[in-house]
Motif scaffolding. Structure first.
Motif, PDB file in Angstrom:
ATOM      1  N   LYS A 111       0.848  -1.173   0.000  1.00 30.60           N
ATOM      2  CA  LYS A 111       0.000   0.000   0.000  1.00 30.60           C
ATOM      3  C   LYS A 111       0.892   1.234   0.000  1.00 30.60           C
ATOM      4  CE  LYS A 111      -3.875  -2.176   2.407  1.00 30.60           C
ATOM      5  NZ  LYS A 111      -4.760  -2.149   3.601  1.00 30.60           N
ATOM      6  N   ASP A 112       0.430   2.275  -0.664  1.00 31.36           N
ATOM      7  CA  ASP A 112       1.237   3.484  -0.804  1.00 31.36           C
ATOM      8  C   ASP A 112       1.648   4.074   0.537  1.00 31.36           C
ATOM      9  OD1 ASP A 112       1.477   3.492  -3.482  1.00 31.36           O
ATOM     10  OD2 ASP A 112       0.080   5.120  -3.879  1.00 31.36           O
ATOM     11  N   ARG A 113       0.818   3.908   1.548  1.00 32.12           N
ATOM     12  CA  ARG A 113       1.151   4.530   2.828  1.00 32.12           C
ATOM     13  C   ARG A 113       2.380   3.907   3.485  1.00 32.12           C
ATOM     14  NH1 ARG A 113      -3.759   1.803   4.327  1.00 32.12           N
ATOM     15  NH2 ARG A 113      -3.478   0.138   5.853  1.00 32.12           N
ATOM     16  N   TYR A 114       2.780   2.712   3.044  1.00 34.67           N
ATOM     17  CA  TYR A 114       3.969   2.078   3.613  1.00 34.67           C
ATOM     18  C   TYR A 114       5.261   2.585   2.951  1.00 34.67           C
ATOM     19  CZ  TYR A 114       0.604  -1.402   5.357  1.00 34.67           C
ATOM     20  OH  TYR A 114      -0.447  -2.021   5.966  1.00 34.67           O
ATOM     21  N   LEU A 115       5.155   3.138   1.762  1.00 34.76           N
ATOM     22  CA  LEU A 115       6.356   3.477   0.996  1.00 34.76           C
ATOM     23  C   LEU A 115       7.269   4.497   1.676  1.00 34.76           C
ATOM     24  CD1 LEU A 115       4.958   3.529  -2.662  1.00 34.76           C
ATOM     25  CD2 LEU A 115       5.992   1.638  -1.383  1.00 34.76           C
ATOM     26  N   PHE A 168       0.936   9.312  -7.251  1.00 38.89           N
ATOM     27  CA  PHE A 168       1.415   9.149  -8.629  1.00 38.89           C
ATOM     28  C   PHE A 168       1.657  10.513  -9.276  1.00 38.89           C
ATOM     29  CE2 PHE A 168       0.609   8.733 -13.189  1.00 38.89           C
ATOM     30  CZ  PHE A 168       1.481   7.705 -13.527  1.00 38.89           C
ATOM     31  N   LEU A 169       0.746  11.444  -9.070  1.00 43.56           N
ATOM     32  CA  LEU A 169       0.912  12.785  -9.641  1.00 43.56           C
ATOM     33  C   LEU A 169       2.087  13.519  -9.021  1.00 43.56           C
ATOM     34  CD1 LEU A 169      -2.814  13.942  -9.849  1.00 43.56           C
ATOM     35  CD2 LEU A 169      -1.313  13.351 -11.756  1.00 43.56           C
ATOM     36  N   LEU A 170       2.239  13.401  -7.708  1.00 46.08           N
ATOM     37  CA  LEU A 170       3.342  14.084  -7.036  1.00 46.08           C
ATOM     38  C   LEU A 170       4.694  13.549  -7.494  1.00 46.08           C
ATOM     39  CD1 LEU A 170       1.940  14.332  -3.396  1.00 46.08           C
ATOM     40  CD2 LEU A 170       2.414  16.241  -4.940  1.00 46.08           C
ATOM     41  N   GLU A 171       4.818  12.219  -7.561  1.00 46.32           N
ATOM     42  CA  GLU A 171       6.096  11.625  -7.913  1.00 46.32           C
ATOM     43  C   GLU A 171       6.389  11.749  -9.400  1.00 46.32           C
ATOM     44  OE1 GLU A 171       6.102   7.622  -6.482  1.00 46.32           O
ATOM     45  OE2 GLU A 171       6.350   8.222  -4.384  1.00 46.32           O
ATOM     46  N   GLY A 172       5.347  11.793 -10.216  1.00 47.05           N
ATOM     47  CA  GLY A 172       5.565  11.849 -11.649  1.00 47.05           C
ATOM     48  C   GLY A 172       5.658  13.247 -12.220  1.00 47.05           C
ATOM     49  N   SER A 173       5.240  14.261 -11.446  1.00 52.66           N
ATOM     50  CA  SER A 173       5.183  15.623 -11.974  1.00 52.66           C
ATOM     51  C   SER A 173       6.186  16.578 -11.355  1.00 52.66           C
ATOM     52  CB  SER A 173       3.769  16.194 -11.763  1.00 52.66           C
ATOM     53  OG  SER A 173       2.787  15.361 -12.347  1.00 52.66           O
TER      54      SER A 173
END
Length: 298
Positions: A111-115, A168-173
């Protein structure tokens, strides 16, 4: 992906050159003298989780002393950080290490919250953890991963939850050091809404998926879409988007057959189709009608 290679002869030579005794190595690693002796004799080998500490004791870079062919998967990142799997529950704040074990074995993604917690524990970025995860998934499928694409588009599933989509938007943009803060995002959403509809704390909850903030108000989703420069539909659940697309196609079909004139968003709940989608459908419906009128070019 491949584990690091342990060369007992090289370890012995490096240790002797540094004038470090086996006993000193054992003490630094919390191992018995006989254990270290066994490593150098070849009767046993250290756990992969011990290699980073062993390299530090011998004052050599990890990649130099214990090289690895290829790029790391999730297990490699954990081992390089000197962490055992059973320790991961405390790292991600769960009752067991099951989520990490499942991802390392290629059974299910984290889950994204673990990353963020894993990235901090491993000393890498969240994006590096994500890429390593895709290698673990590919390894479980018996596939080889070539190169190191930033998002491993060929194997990564599209973001589905709201938290995944925002991440996804934060990391990709944005570059890692230039990503907007939760406060900046909240201020932008409030400015778009013309009132205080959200806070930095609420944005953090939406971004991480932690807690139970409930579904955000439509105006918040509109503000997020405006801030990131995406359509509001991007933040809708997949089934809701599919339903709206289906309704749109159904209405277009009715318009083409002359059963309706202007398209209206009936049966879609309190929000209906977004205005920009309605406008597009109406334009297409008008175009269909013109093409089906007698004498129109076919």
């Amino acid at each position: 992906m491949p584990a690091r290679r342990f060369d007992r002869a090289r370890v012995r030579a490096v240790r002797r050159a540094a004038e470090i005794s086996q006993s000193e190595v054992a003490s630094a690693l919390g191992a018995a003298d006989s254990t270290v002796a066994g490593w150098e004799l070849g009767s046993s080998a250290p756990d992969q989780e011990k290699l980073s500490a062993l390299a530090a004791v011998l004052k050599k870079p990890l990649d130099d002393l214990f090289p690895r062919d290829g790029l790391p998967d999730l297990t490699d990142l954990r081992c390089d950080a000197g962490l055992y799997r059973y320790e991961m529950a405390a790292v991600i704040g769960t009752k067991s290490a099951g989520p990490v074990a499942g991802a390392e074995n290629g059974v299910r993604r984290l889950k994204d919250r673990y990353l963020p917690d894993l990235a901090e524990a491993y000393g890498v970025s969240a994006d590096e953890v994500r890429r390593a995860q895709e290698r673990s998934m590919a390894k479980a499928r018996g596939e080889e991963v070539e190169g190191d694409a930033p998002t491993d588009v060929a194997t990564e599933e599209p973001p589905r939850s709201l938290a995944e989509k925002i991440t996804f938007l934060l990391e990709g943009s944005y570059p890692a050091g230039a990503r907007p803060t939760d406060m900046e995002i909240a201020e932008a959403v409030n400015a778009h809404a013309g009132s205080g509809v959200t806070t930095a704390e609420k944005i953090e909850t939406l971004r991480t998926g932690a807690g139970d903030a409930g579904a955000p108000a439509p105006i918040v989703l509109e503000g997020l879409a405006h801030f990131f420069g995406v359509t509001r539909l991007y933040f809708e659940p997949d089934d809701a988007v599919a339903r709206q697309v289906y309704e749109g196609l159904h209405l277009l079909s009715a318009a083409k057959s002359g059963k309706i004139g202007r398209v209206r968003a009936r049966g879609l709940g309190v929000e209906g189709l977004p205005p920009d989608v309605l406008s597009l459908l109406n334009e297409l419906a008008t175009d269909f009608q013109k093409k089906t009128e007698p004498g129109a070019d076919r």
